[in-house]
Motif scaffolding. Structure first.
Motif, PDB file in Angstrom:
ATOM      1  N   LYS A   6       9.681  -3.423  -0.624  1.00 17.33           N
ATOM      2  CA  LYS A   6       8.971  -4.707  -0.573  1.00 17.33           C
ATOM      3  C   LYS A   6       7.458  -4.516  -0.568  1.00 17.33           C
ATOM      4  CE  LYS A   6      12.701  -7.281   0.205  1.00 17.33           C
ATOM      5  NZ  LYS A   6      13.505  -7.324  -0.976  1.00 17.33           N
ATOM      6  N   ASP A   7       6.981  -3.442   0.061  1.00 12.80           N
ATOM      7  CA  ASP A   7       5.554  -3.166   0.116  1.00 12.80           C
ATOM      8  C   ASP A   7       5.055  -2.839  -1.296  1.00 12.80           C
ATOM      9  OD1 ASP A   7       3.365  -0.823   0.306  1.00 12.80           O
ATOM     10  OD2 ASP A   7       3.151  -2.199   2.015  1.00 12.80           O
ATOM     11  N   PRO A   8       4.024  -3.535  -1.788  1.00 15.29           N
ATOM     12  CA  PRO A   8       3.565  -3.332  -3.168  1.00 15.29           C
ATOM     13  C   PRO A   8       3.150  -1.900  -3.500  1.00 15.29           C
ATOM     14  CG  PRO A   8       2.617  -5.332  -2.283  1.00 15.29           C
ATOM     15  CD  PRO A   8       3.315  -4.649  -1.145  1.00 15.29           C
ATOM     16  N   VAL A   9       2.535  -1.184  -2.569  1.00 14.31           N
ATOM     17  CA  VAL A   9       2.093   0.180  -2.852  1.00 14.31           C
ATOM     18  C   VAL A   9       3.292   1.120  -2.972  1.00 14.31           C
ATOM     19  CG1 VAL A   9       0.719   2.118  -2.005  1.00 14.31           C
ATOM     20  CG2 VAL A   9      -0.144  -0.215  -1.759  1.00 14.31           C
ATOM     21  N   ILE A  10       4.252   0.949  -2.086  1.00 18.12           N
ATOM     22  CA  ILE A  10       5.472   1.765  -2.164  1.00 18.12           C
ATOM     23  C   ILE A  10       6.276   1.378  -3.406  1.00 18.12           C
ATOM     24  CG2 ILE A  10       7.638   2.370  -1.003  1.00 18.12           C
ATOM     25  CD1 ILE A  10       6.085   1.941   1.653  1.00 18.12           C
ATOM     26  N   LEU A  11       6.305   0.094  -3.702  1.00 20.57           N
ATOM     27  CA  LEU A  11       6.977  -0.397  -4.907  1.00 20.57           C
ATOM     28  C   LEU A  11       6.376   0.237  -6.155  1.00 20.57           C
ATOM     29  CD1 LEU A  11       8.992  -2.336  -6.271  1.00 20.57           C
ATOM     30  CD2 LEU A  11       7.177  -4.075  -6.216  1.00 20.57           C
ATOM     31  N   LEU A  12       5.069   0.315  -6.220  1.00 17.70           N
ATOM     32  CA  LEU A  12       4.389   0.935  -7.356  1.00 17.70           C
ATOM     33  C   LEU A  12       4.879   2.366  -7.561  1.00 17.70           C
ATOM     34  CD1 LEU A  12       2.118   1.135  -9.514  1.00 17.70           C
ATOM     35  CD2 LEU A  12       0.603   1.830  -7.636  1.00 17.70           C
ATOM     36  N   SER A  13       4.893   3.138  -6.520  1.00 14.85           N
ATOM     37  CA  SER A  13       5.351   4.528  -6.602  1.00 14.85           C
ATOM     38  C   SER A  13       6.809   4.595  -7.052  1.00 14.85           C
ATOM     39  CB  SER A  13       5.166   5.205  -5.253  1.00 14.85           C
ATOM     40  OG  SER A  13       5.659   6.519  -5.296  1.00 14.85           O
ATOM     41  N   TYR A  14       7.634   3.766  -6.465  1.00 19.18           N
ATOM     42  CA  TYR A  14       9.059   3.740  -6.797  1.00 19.18           C
ATOM     43  C   TYR A  14       9.277   3.393  -8.276  1.00 19.18           C
ATOM     44  CZ  TYR A  14      13.905   2.177  -6.951  1.00 19.18           C
ATOM     45  OH  TYR A  14      15.220   2.004  -7.296  1.00 19.18           O
ATOM     46  N   ASP A  42       4.028  -9.532 -11.311  1.00 20.38           N
ATOM     47  CA  ASP A  42       3.157 -10.326 -10.429  1.00 20.38           C
ATOM     48  C   ASP A  42       2.875  -9.597  -9.120  1.00 20.38           C
ATOM     49  OD1 ASP A  42       3.047 -12.355 -12.293  1.00 20.38           O
ATOM     50  OD2 ASP A  42       4.414 -13.689 -11.209  1.00 20.38           O
ATOM     51  N   THR A  43       3.911  -8.984  -8.559  1.00 21.23           N
ATOM     52  CA  THR A  43       3.737  -8.249  -7.308  1.00 21.23           C
ATOM     53  C   THR A  43       2.764  -7.096  -7.489  1.00 21.23           C
ATOM     54  OG1 THR A  43       5.953  -8.836  -6.547  1.00 21.23           O
ATOM     55  CG2 THR A  43       4.918  -6.912  -5.516  1.00 21.23           C
ATOM     56  N   LEU A  44       2.922  -6.348  -8.575  1.00 18.09           N
ATOM     57  CA  LEU A  44       2.039  -5.204  -8.797  1.00 18.09           C
ATOM     58  C   LEU A  44       0.651  -5.640  -9.262  1.00 18.09           C
ATOM     59  CD1 LEU A  44       4.578  -2.612 -10.211  1.00 18.09           C
ATOM     60  CD2 LEU A  44       3.678  -2.841  -7.893  1.00 18.09           C
ATOM     61  N   ALA A  45       0.561  -6.783  -9.903  1.00 18.48           N
ATOM     62  CA  ALA A  45      -0.761  -7.320 -10.263  1.00 18.48           C
ATOM     63  C   ALA A  45      -1.548  -7.698  -9.015  1.00 18.48           C
ATOM     64  CB  ALA A  45      -0.608  -8.523 -11.186  1.00 18.48           C
ATOM     65  N   SER A  46      -0.841  -8.030  -7.944  1.00 24.44           N
ATOM     66  CA  SER A  46      -1.524  -8.395  -6.700  1.00 24.44           C
ATOM     67  C   SER A  46      -2.287  -7.213  -6.098  1.00 24.44           C
ATOM     68  CB  SER A  46      -0.533  -8.964  -5.675  1.00 24.44           C
ATOM     69  OG  SER A  46       0.265  -7.944  -5.105  1.00 24.44           O
ATOM     70  N   ILE A  47      -1.947  -5.997  -6.513  1.00 23.35           N
ATOM     71  CA  ILE A  47      -2.707  -4.817  -6.084  1.00 23.35           C
ATOM     72  C   ILE A  47      -3.427  -4.187  -7.280  1.00 23.35           C
ATOM     73  CG2 ILE A  47      -1.348  -4.348  -4.008  1.00 23.35           C
ATOM     74  CD1 ILE A  47       0.069  -2.080  -5.632  1.00 23.35           C
ATOM     75  N   ASP A  48      -3.652  -5.008  -8.304  1.00 20.24           N
ATOM     76  CA  ASP A  48      -4.450  -4.643  -9.485  1.00 20.24           C
ATOM     77  C   ASP A  48      -3.831  -3.573 -10.380  1.00 20.24           C
ATOM     78  OD1 ASP A  48      -6.427  -6.517  -8.813  1.00 20.24           O
ATOM     79  OD2 ASP A  48      -7.356  -5.097  -7.441  1.00 20.24           O
ATOM     80  N   TYR A  49      -2.519  -3.613 -10.536  1.00 19.93           N
ATOM     81  CA  TYR A  49      -1.838  -2.710 -11.467  1.00 19.93           C
ATOM     82  C   TYR A  49      -1.153  -3.530 -12.543  1.00 19.93           C
ATOM     83  CZ  TYR A  49      -2.616   1.455  -8.705  1.00 19.93           C
ATOM     84  OH  TYR A  49      -3.214   2.503  -8.053  1.00 19.93           O
ATOM     85  N   SER A  54       2.393   1.959 -23.601  1.00 24.37           N
ATOM     86  CA  SER A  54       2.191   3.241 -24.279  1.00 24.37           C
ATOM     87  C   SER A  54       2.376   4.419 -23.325  1.00 24.37           C
ATOM     88  CB  SER A  54       0.825   3.304 -24.944  1.00 24.37           C
ATOM     89  OG  SER A  54      -0.211   3.320 -23.970  1.00 24.37           O
ATOM     90  N   LYS A  55       2.117   4.214 -22.047  1.00 23.49           N
ATOM     91  CA  LYS A  55       2.288   5.262 -21.044  1.00 23.49           C
ATOM     92  C   LYS A  55       3.581   5.075 -20.246  1.00 23.49           C
ATOM     93  CE  LYS A  55      -2.580   6.181 -20.523  1.00 23.49           C
ATOM     94  NZ  LYS A  55      -3.696   6.338 -19.616  1.00 23.49           N
ATOM     95  N   ASN A  56       4.223   3.926 -20.421  1.00 20.40           N
ATOM     96  CA  ASN A  56       5.430   3.567 -19.687  1.00 20.40           C
ATOM     97  C   ASN A  56       5.223   3.722 -18.181  1.00 20.40           C
ATOM     98  OD1 ASN A  56       8.094   2.617 -19.445  1.00 20.40           O
ATOM     99  ND2 ASN A  56       8.900   4.694 -19.347  1.00 20.40           N
ATOM    100  N   GLN A  57       4.133   3.141 -17.708  1.00 18.94           N
ATOM    101  CA  GLN A  57       3.858   3.150 -16.269  1.00 18.94           C
ATOM    102  C   GLN A  57       2.893   2.046 -15.926  1.00 18.94           C
ATOM    103  OE1 GLN A  57       1.930   6.712 -14.894  1.00 18.94           O
ATOM    104  NE2 GLN A  57       0.404   6.687 -16.493  1.00 18.94           N
ATOM    105  N   PHE A  58       2.838   1.723 -14.658  1.00 16.56           N
ATOM    106  CA  PHE A  58       1.843   0.779 -14.160  1.00 16.56           C
ATOM    107  C   PHE A  58       0.578   1.563 -13.840  1.00 16.56           C
ATOM    108  CE2 PHE A  58       5.556  -1.794 -13.766  1.00 16.56           C
ATOM    109  CZ  PHE A  58       5.109  -3.090 -13.931  1.00 16.56           C
TER     110      PHE A  58
END
Length: 59
Positions: A6-14, A42-49, A54-58
């Motif tokens: 649920k945490d956006p930073v942990i979500l990004l890594s996952y 939207d969740t990851l955009a909230s932490i500017d990602y 082309s890179k298949n990543q946030f």
């Protein structure tokens, strides 16, 4: 979104790890994990990602 962090930073890594190791693109990840792509982006955009196809990543 179920069974993912649920945490956006942990979500990004996952999500980036899943994309790197198992999925060719965001759509396949969404289908396989039953994740709402708009909600995820939207969740990851909230932490500017944003998703870079082309890179298949946030980034």
């Amino acid at each position: 979104m179920n069974q993912i962090p649920k945490d956006p930073v942990i979500l990004l890594s996952y999500i980036n790890t899943q994309l790197r190791d198992f999925y060719p693109d965001l759509e396949e990840l969404g289908k396989s994990l039953d994740i709402s792509i708009p909600e995820l982006t939207d969740t990851l955009a909230s932490i500017d990602y944003v998703y870079d196809a082309s890179k298949n990543q946030f980034i």
